[in-house]
Design a protein around this motif. Sequence first.
Motif, PDB file in Angstrom:
ATOM      1  N   LEU A 117       0.780  -0.900   0.019  1.00 46.27           N
ATOM      2  CA  LEU A 117       0.091   0.057  -0.085  1.00 46.27           C
ATOM      3  C   LEU A 117       0.986   1.139   0.107  1.00 46.27           C
ATOM      4  N   GLU A 118       1.938   1.137   0.604  1.00 45.96           N
ATOM      5  CA  GLU A 118       2.664   2.552   0.962  1.00 45.96           C
ATOM      6  C   GLU A 118       3.302   2.661  -0.217  1.00 45.96           C
ATOM      7  N   VAL A 119       4.141   1.793  -1.136  1.00 48.70           N
ATOM      8  CA  VAL A 119       4.789   1.950  -2.251  1.00 48.70           C
ATOM      9  C   VAL A 119       3.805   2.347  -3.377  1.00 48.70           C
ATOM     10  N   LEU A 120       2.538   1.753  -3.104  1.00 42.40           N
ATOM     11  CA  LEU A 120       1.657   1.984  -4.346  1.00 42.40           C
ATOM     12  C   LEU A 120       1.099   3.543  -4.462  1.00 42.40           C
ATOM     13  N   LEU A 121       0.817   4.265  -3.049  1.00 39.21           N
ATOM     14  CA  LEU A 121       0.524   5.598  -2.688  1.00 39.21           C
ATOM     15  C   LEU A 121       1.628   6.554  -2.935  1.00 39.21           C
ATOM     16  N   ASP A 122       2.749   6.047  -2.842  1.00 36.12           N
ATOM     17  CA  ASP A 122       3.798   6.927  -3.254  1.00 36.12           C
ATOM     18  C   ASP A 122       4.366   7.180  -4.450  1.00 36.12           C
ATOM     19  N   ASN A 123       3.742   6.248  -5.330  1.00 33.24           N
ATOM     20  CA  ASN A 123       3.952   6.215  -6.716  1.00 33.24           C
ATOM     21  C   ASN A 123       2.656   6.586  -7.345  1.00 33.24           C
ATOM     22  N   ASN A 124       1.836   7.401  -6.683  1.00 33.30           N
ATOM     23  CA  ASN A 124       0.529   7.839  -7.573  1.00 33.30           C
ATOM     24  C   ASN A 124      -0.070   6.813  -8.147  1.00 33.30           C
ATOM     25  N   LEU A 125      -0.529   5.558  -7.283  1.00 36.39           N
ATOM     26  CA  LEU A 125      -1.119   4.660  -7.892  1.00 36.39           C
ATOM     27  C   LEU A 125      -0.794   4.129  -9.355  1.00 36.39           C
TER      28      LEU A 125
ATOM     29  N   VAL B 295       0.408   1.233 -11.012  1.00 37.87           N
ATOM     30  CA  VAL B 295       0.372  -0.075 -11.039  1.00 37.87           C
ATOM     31  C   VAL B 295       1.695  -0.542 -11.616  1.00 37.87           C
ATOM     32  N   ALA B 296       2.149  -0.352 -12.863  1.00 37.21           N
ATOM     33  CA  ALA B 296       3.144  -0.797 -13.442  1.00 37.21           C
ATOM     34  C   ALA B 296       4.386  -0.463 -12.765  1.00 37.21           C
ATOM     35  N   GLU B 297       4.871   0.827 -12.305  1.00 40.50           N
ATOM     36  CA  GLU B 297       5.996   1.009 -11.589  1.00 40.50           C
ATOM     37  C   GLU B 297       6.048   0.371 -10.165  1.00 40.50           C
ATOM     38  N   THR B 298       4.806   0.593  -9.523  1.00 37.81           N
ATOM     39  CA  THR B 298       4.854  -0.403  -8.204  1.00 37.81           C
ATOM     40  C   THR B 298       5.125  -1.718  -8.357  1.00 37.81           C
ATOM     41  N   ALA B 299       4.538  -2.131  -9.346  1.00 37.33           N
ATOM     42  CA  ALA B 299       4.963  -3.830  -9.630  1.00 37.33           C
ATOM     43  C   ALA B 299       6.373  -4.102  -9.844  1.00 37.33           C
ATOM     44  N   ARG B 300       7.020  -3.117 -10.598  1.00 37.42           N
ATOM     45  CA  ARG B 300       8.463  -3.234 -11.138  1.00 37.42           C
ATOM     46  C   ARG B 300       9.197  -3.051  -9.754  1.00 37.42           C
ATOM     47  N   LEU B 301       8.942  -2.112  -8.693  1.00 41.62           N
ATOM     48  CA  LEU B 301       9.625  -1.751  -7.852  1.00 41.62           C
ATOM     49  C   LEU B 301       9.724  -2.992  -6.621  1.00 41.62           C
ATOM     50  N   LEU B 302       8.281  -3.593  -6.486  1.00 42.46           N
ATOM     51  CA  LEU B 302       8.139  -4.641  -5.363  1.00 42.46           C
ATOM     52  C   LEU B 302       8.507  -6.042  -6.090  1.00 42.46           C
ATOM     53  N   HIS B 303       8.763  -6.207  -7.473  1.00 39.36           N
ATOM     54  CA  HIS B 303       9.348  -7.337  -8.064  1.00 39.36           C
ATOM     55  C   HIS B 303       7.897  -8.412  -8.116  1.00 39.36           C
TER      56      HIS B 303
ATOM     57  N   ASN C 250      -5.862  10.358   3.853  1.00 36.90           N
ATOM     58  CA  ASN C 250      -6.201   9.596   5.322  1.00 36.90           C
ATOM     59  C   ASN C 250      -5.137   8.309   5.439  1.00 36.90           C
ATOM     60  N   LEU C 251      -5.027   7.506   4.243  1.00 36.79           N
ATOM     61  CA  LEU C 251      -4.196   6.428   4.547  1.00 36.79           C
ATOM     62  C   LEU C 251      -2.705   6.772   4.439  1.00 36.79           C
ATOM     63  N   MET C 252      -2.381   7.791   3.577  1.00 39.28           N
ATOM     64  CA  MET C 252      -1.085   8.173   3.389  1.00 39.28           C
ATOM     65  C   MET C 252      -0.199   8.685   4.990  1.00 39.28           C
ATOM     66  N   VAL C 253      -1.471   9.551   5.651  1.00 38.20           N
ATOM     67  CA  VAL C 253      -1.080   9.985   6.924  1.00 38.20           C
ATOM     68  C   VAL C 253      -0.852   9.182   7.933  1.00 38.20           C
ATOM     69  N   ALA C 254      -1.652   7.841   7.883  1.00 32.87           N
ATOM     70  CA  ALA C 254      -1.524   6.877   8.668  1.00 32.87           C
ATOM     71  C   ALA C 254      -0.342   6.240   8.779  1.00 32.87           C
ATOM     72  N   LEU C 255      -0.065   6.093   7.413  1.00 31.06           N
ATOM     73  CA  LEU C 255       1.335   5.311   7.117  1.00 31.06           C
ATOM     74  C   LEU C 255       2.585   6.070   7.793  1.00 31.06           C
ATOM     75  N   ARG C 256       2.552   7.262   7.543  1.00 32.15           N
ATOM     76  CA  ARG C 256       3.584   8.043   8.194  1.00 32.15           C
ATOM     77  C   ARG C 256       3.433   8.171   9.643  1.00 32.15           C
ATOM     78  N   VAL C 257       2.251   8.100  10.078  1.00 34.46           N
ATOM     79  CA  VAL C 257       2.331   7.706  11.771  1.00 34.46           C
ATOM     80  C   VAL C 257       3.048   6.589  12.233  1.00 34.46           C
ATOM     81  N   ILE C 258       2.643   5.531  11.323  1.00 31.12           N
ATOM     82  CA  ILE C 258       3.329   4.099  11.526  1.00 31.12           C
ATOM     83  C   ILE C 258       4.896   4.314  11.556  1.00 31.12           C
TER      84      ILE C 258
END
Length: 546
Positions: free
Chosen positions: A484-492, A494-502, A531-539
């Motif tokens: 979820l964090e990588v997906l949100l950081d890459n502005n949804l 999908v292709a770039e997130t899949a590449r980064l997470l292998h 909200n999700l991005m802020v909650a992940l930053r709190v974690i």
Amino acid sequence: MARGLTVADALSLSSLSGAEVVAGAAGLDRVIQRLNVMEVPDILPWVKPDELLLTTGYPLRNTPQDMVRLVRDLAERGLAAVAVKLGRYVDELPGEMLRAADELRLPILLLGDEVAFDDVLNQLLTDILNRQAATLARSEEVHRVLVNVILAGGGLAAITNELPALLDGGVMVTTPDGRVLARSGVSEEVLRDPHHFDLTSGRFHMERFKHGVRALDDDDPRVVQVPILAGNLDHGRIVLISHERPIDHTDVHVLERAAATAALVITKDLAVAAVEGKYQGDFLRDLLAGRAGDPEHAVRHCATLGWDIDRPLVVVVAEMDPEPASPVPAAGDLRPVHERFASAWTMVVRERDPKAAIAGYSQEVVVVMGAGSSGSDHARTVRSMVAQVSGDGGGGRRPFATGVSRVAASPEEIPTAYEQAKQAARVGRQMHGSGAVADFDDLGVFRLISLVPDSAELRAFMTETLGDLAERGDAETEDLRTTLEVLLDNNLNVAETARLLHFHYNTLRYRIGKLERMLGPFTTDPHLRLNLMVALRVIRMRGLRP
């Protein structure tokens, strides 16, 4: 004080030139400082360490079997060597005796019939006394030079400048954990040698080299260090690095004299610095709190202290990590940690900005320094300084977090910059733990999260927003949270997130569907995404996990 001469050196003298080493050749490096003659049966009580024992074997003429036991007893007492003249009372030395001498590395010398004991005694004693006289003369010369340095008001640099000519090598004075305070005669090759120095921090690897006369136990000693002690305090080390020849006892003795002189200089400097530091620290505290008066007065006053605050500035705060209370240091322990911490920062800051204001307090060091010509200059400089102060943990220095403020364009902005640097240090430690270096401008939303005083409220927000992703700590949940964090950081994307997470593209699409069933339609709801991005930053901020 004087080392004497080795057995090998003694064999080169004319009185022993015809002597034959019949056993214990591995011990020819033993040192002769005394001579004795054994012609009575009860010699053992009178034997002293580092003696050359001369004998005709008269006491053992009737009991040659006792020679093996005698060799062991002599070796146990630290004898340098035994020189025996055969033919008069003992015709040959037993094989068991020679084997025992080889085992114990105790040289057994066979003297010729023409050798007279008085010639050996006279020549060896004369040589030993000459060496002692030379050592005393050299010691007096060193004493005279060092006293002149003290009387002329010279510091550590003056001491290190005088010693290379006297010691035929490079000399350094370091802190107790190896930070170089002054040096002279140390070659560039040695300075770039990772065995001697940490190439990042410049710290001397003092833990790799022996102290004092123990360094002479090595086969070819080229580095020796002597502690600089004054009272109960360890002020550092004075180090000799020899280039052309092995180090000997005389060098160690000279270095000990120099260490005593360095202790006087350091003690004097610390006494002066304590008074000046108290005054400077109090004024800097007023400056950081906005109590230093009008800006023109503050600028002028800082100039008298050697500080330049009439320029673009940044404030750096280095906060030591908390540590449980420790017992009162014992005699010989290092200086208090906060003093060493402040000294290390002062040393590295002065190299880069001689006009920076710096002061150490009980748990933090504050630096007010020039911001550099571009926006990124000061960030690189601070990280370089942190690397130098941290080094490789030498000397047991306590971990710390560092915060860097925004650029303060005028003295009036220094108090605000100080608060920014303190906040950056605090948030950086929460985000990344010990050793964090945080720039206030890079904190982003973490800065706002850090301002919420109620951790319970943050945890409640995190739990409400992330649900099971916040409450569970198993491997599958951690994996989904990372996705979820990588997906949100890459502005949804999908292709770039899949590449980064292998991941395979379809695997990621499946995971996104699972996350939406758990969290809601975050791919289409921007408010939920926020909200999700802020909650992940709190974690990510340490200490705020549920």
